[in-house]
Design a protein around this motif. Structure first.
Motif, mmCIF file in Angstrom:
data_model
loop_
_atom_site.group_PDB
_atom_site.id
_atom_site.type_symbol
_atom_site.label_atom_id
_atom_site.label_comp_id
_atom_site.label_asym_id
_atom_site.label_seq_id
_atom_site.Cartn_x
_atom_site.Cartn_y
_atom_site.Cartn_z
ATOM 1 N N ALA A 20 -0.093 -5.312 -1.626
ATOM 2 C CA ALA A 20 -2.028 -4.917 -1.859
ATOM 3 C C ALA A 20 -2.794 -6.350 -2.235
ATOM 4 O O ALA A 20 -4.231 -6.498 -1.782
ATOM 5 C CB ALA A 20 -2.152 -4.122 -2.853
ATOM 6 N N GLY A 67 0.586 -1.200 0.309
ATOM 7 C CA GLY A 67 -0.557 0.001 0.252
ATOM 8 C C GLY A 67 0.582 0.977 0.535
ATOM 9 O O GLY A 67 0.804 1.939 -0.280
ATOM 10 N N ARG A 118 -8.560 -2.898 -0.588
ATOM 11 C CA ARG A 118 -8.316 -2.335 -1.668
ATOM 12 C C ARG A 118 -9.279 -0.751 -2.293
ATOM 13 O O ARG A 118 -8.455 0.002 -2.911
ATOM 14 C CB ARG A 118 -9.372 -3.273 -2.875
ATOM 15 N N LEU A 141 -7.958 1.844 -0.580
ATOM 16 C CA LEU A 141 -5.816 2.071 -1.499
ATOM 17 C C LEU A 141 -6.206 3.346 -3.006
ATOM 18 O O LEU A 141 -5.851 4.033 -2.849
ATOM 19 C CB LEU A 141 -5.564 0.914 -1.501
ATOM 20 N N ASN A 181 2.607 2.013 -4.231
ATOM 21 C CA ASN A 181 1.648 2.477 -4.228
ATOM 22 C C ASN A 181 1.945 3.491 -4.095
ATOM 23 O O ASN A 181 1.795 4.654 -5.551
ATOM 24 C CB ASN A 181 0.249 1.557 -3.945
ATOM 25 N N LEU A 185 -5.185 2.889 7.050
ATOM 26 C CA LEU A 185 -4.677 1.546 6.260
ATOM 27 C C LEU A 185 -3.185 1.236 7.089
ATOM 28 O O LEU A 185 -2.257 0.560 6.459
ATOM 29 C CB LEU A 185 -4.581 1.508 4.504
ATOM 30 N N TYR A 219 -4.946 -7.433 -0.032
ATOM 31 C CA TYR A 219 -5.746 -7.159 0.685
ATOM 32 C C TYR A 219 -7.237 -7.355 0.621
ATOM 33 O O TYR A 219 -7.422 -7.894 -0.222
ATOM 34 C CB TYR A 219 -5.517 -5.216 0.440
ATOM 35 N N LEU A 247 -2.257 6.866 4.268
ATOM 36 C CA LEU A 247 -2.413 6.014 5.108
ATOM 37 C C LEU A 247 -3.330 5.216 6.258
ATOM 38 O O LEU A 247 -4.229 4.751 6.429
ATOM 39 C CB LEU A 247 -1.128 4.738 4.670
#
Lengths: 270, 343
Positions: free
Chosen positions: B147, B108, B155, B158, B111, B139, B150, B134
């Motif tokens: 990910a 996460g 997801r 995110l 990304n 998260l 998740y 986050l």
């Protein structure tokens, strides 16, 4: 007024500039390398293939082909070096395909980056993988008793030539990656193309015992020239210029034909 | 030809319009995905774009994100022309959709960091922004996990976080809750409401009237690439009918008497069904809801359960067009029926 936006001056112009491009390529290369960390199995081909191929051919076929394992090592390992760059180049297509399929590419395309950055970063990451693969192959070969009769510079030249030819294959790989529906299909087609190219060349066996029609193919097969060039360089044989020139010509030719096609197709899809 | 198509472009977007779409047409082969769509989203508001599968919602979002080029028409986002200023436009938007996705093999954190770097944040800024988002989207604990591991709700969160890295002025949420269970759907709604409270302009596509009512100020209903209704939520509800109160009496035998009672007092027109055991009362205001319950209570009727229901997408379409929404399915069915006698 300008405090809220991130890069007001650039935002107004919409231009990226060279430092921006480099930063984007760097960030995306990092991403490609991080993916390997999450999916270490994807390194199997880069790490294990040189080892498996060397063991298999040297000990299974070596005696039969060259009448001795030591002679065969000197013959086959330089050719394997040439082949490694190509195998890895084919992974660019698979990676590109999965980026399109999973929607990651759409995310990138909604960001203010040049579309070439995505491609260049793929190539950069594959080059890292190829360099690792070359290193493993050479170290393993030396352990098995391969004798580097040419000098260190010649070895670097052989690696460079293999990389260069691999780079030209990247464009074909990209085209396949964009033309085919799934990553598995890309892999399948790549295998179908690569297998006859690899074995129908002078990589694994001298071509003079092959039937005439096959010799005709092996003579024009650029992988033969690549294998011959690497062999001449690493074994310190003199006649290097001819195969090297052929490899250079092929690399330039393939790039000249396939790079514009691949880039055009990429632009159309992005 | 270029002259004809660029002439209307020279009139820029009206002040205060974050998104302005004029006569956008997009064909895919012989299918008209968008057939002259006009809409505007005022700055700081949420426009709900309601339509069934295949109505052209996603195509519209893709045009407005510069992912595809329209065949005709113009669109401005944050004052930038989708065709002429795609790079500037991309700096002003964030996109969360079923297709523009995060990288499953990255964590996460990675990304979000990647997107920050691609948006020209410095390494330090990108780190700080990733950590901040986050945290905000709950998260932090999963930040280092890839990910792929998740849950569906994580997801989506995110995805939302990824679309917000560059503090976009305009957010596109393309069916943000499709396929989510009710609990995760509520989480996503809460996040969207927070973004709106922070001043984001949102274009939201959805198949659910309920989602549109929760989140949107204005609504545009599209079908087969055309806008078939547009206006405030209240206007549209007046047109298609608002909530329906459903009362389950303690004694089903009292259903007719309850309906008669409401009719006699002139509060509402109720219908009932003996099969479902429900009394249905179409509502036009909240006062009416209170009045109905009040009257039923004072008259001594026992109430086991009450619920209010919004019209479904099908009912909305029925009200607007007089036809059900899922015509593609009906078209599919027709030829196969026609074939049967032949075989």
């Amino acid at each position: 007024m300008t405090t809220a936006t991130l890069a007001p001056a650039r935002a107004e112009e919409g231009r990226i500039g060279l430092p921006g491009h480099l930063r984007h390529v760097g960030a995306l290369t990092r991403r490609n390398l991080m993916r390997i960390k999450a999916d270490p199995e994807s390194m199997f081909d880069a790490v294990l293939m040189p080892v498996i191929f060397t063991v298999l051919f040297v000990y299974v076929f070596g005696g039969a082909i060259s009448g001795g394992q030591d002679a065969y090592k000197q013959y086959m390992i330089p050719g394997l070096l040439g082949q490694t760059g190509i195998t890895l180049a084919m992974a660019v297509g698979t990676g590109l395909n999965s980026d399109f399929q999973t929607g990651v590419m759409d995310r990138f395309r909604t960001l203010p980056i040049g579309r070439s950055s995505v491609l260049l970063s793929k190539i950069a990451a594959e080059t890292c993988r190829a360099l690792l693969s070359f290193t493993i192959l050479i170290v393993f070969a030396l352990i098995l008793g391969f004798e580097l009769k040419g000098g260190f510079l010649e070895l670097l030249a052989a690696v460079g030539l293999s990389l260069l030819f691999g780079m030209s294959i990247v464009w074909i790989s990209m085209l396949l990656g964009m033309a085919l529906r799934s990553a598995q299909a890309v892999q399948g087609v790549a295998m179908l193309v690569l297998m006859p190219m690899q074995f129908g060349s002078s990589i694994f066996a001298p071509t003079d015992t092959m039937p005439g029609w096959l010799q005709a193919f092996t003579k024009v097969n650029p992988l033969s020239a690549l294998a011959d060039a690497c062999r001449a360089l690493m074994n310190g044989q003199g006649a290097v210029a001819h195969p090297v020139l052929i490899v250079l010509a092929w690399s330039i030719g393939i790039t000249a034909v396939f790079a514009p096609l691949a880039v055009a197709r990429f632009r159309k899809r992005t | 030809m270029t002259r004809i198509s660029t002439a209307p472009n020279d009139r820029g977007p009206a002040a205060g319009n974050a998104v302005e779409v004029r006569g956008i047409v997009k064909h895919f082969g012989s299918t008209k995905a968008l057939d002259g769509v006009d809409l505007t989203v005022r700055e700081g508001t949420v426009l709900g774009v309601l339509g069934p599968n295949g109505a052209g919602k996603t195509t519209l979002v893709r045009v407005l994100s510069t992912l595809i080029k329209p065949d005709a028409g113009t669109a401005f986002v944050g004052g930038y022309d989708v065709l002429r200023q795609p790079k500037q436009l991309r700096r002003t938007i964030g996109l969360t959709g079923q297709y523009a996705s995060v990288d499953e093999l990255l964590s996460g954190y990675e990304n979000l960091y990647l997107i920050g770097r691609l948006l020209d944040l410095s390494s330090k800024e990108a780190k700080a922004r990733a950590t901040e988002l986050l945290e905000r989207f709950s998260l932090t604990e999963a930040a280092k996990r890839v990910a792929k591991t998740y849950s569906g709700g994580m997801r989506r969160r995110l995805d939302l976080a990824a679309s917000m890295i560059g503090r976009p002025r305009v957010l596109y949420l393309d069916e943000p809750t499709t396929g989510l269970d009710p609990r995760t759907r509520n989480e996503v709604w809460d996040e969207v409401q927070r973004m709106v409270a922070d001043g984001a302009t949102v274009l939201l596509t959805t198949q659910y009237m309920e989602e549109a009512e929760q989140l949107a100020n204005e609504l545009t209903v599209i079908d087969r690439g055309r806008v078939i209704a547009a206006g405030g939520i209240a206007d549209l509800k007046a047109q298609v009918g608002g909530r329906t109160l459903q009362v389950r009496p303690g004694h089903p035998a009292e259903l007719p008497e309850m309906a008669r009672c409401l009719h006699d007092t002139g509060i509402a027109t109720a219908t009932f069904s003996a099969d479902t055991g429900l009394l249905s009362v179409p509502l036009t205001s909240e006062d009416q809801l209170t009045a109905v319950i009040g009257v039923l209570g004072t008259r001594g009727f026992g109430i086991a359960d009450i619920d209010t229901k919004l019209p479904s997408l099908d009912e909305v379409f029925l009200a607007i067009t007089g036809k059900p929404s899922d015509r593609p399915a009906a078209e599919d069915a027709a030829p196969s029926l026609a074939k049967e006698p032949v075989a």
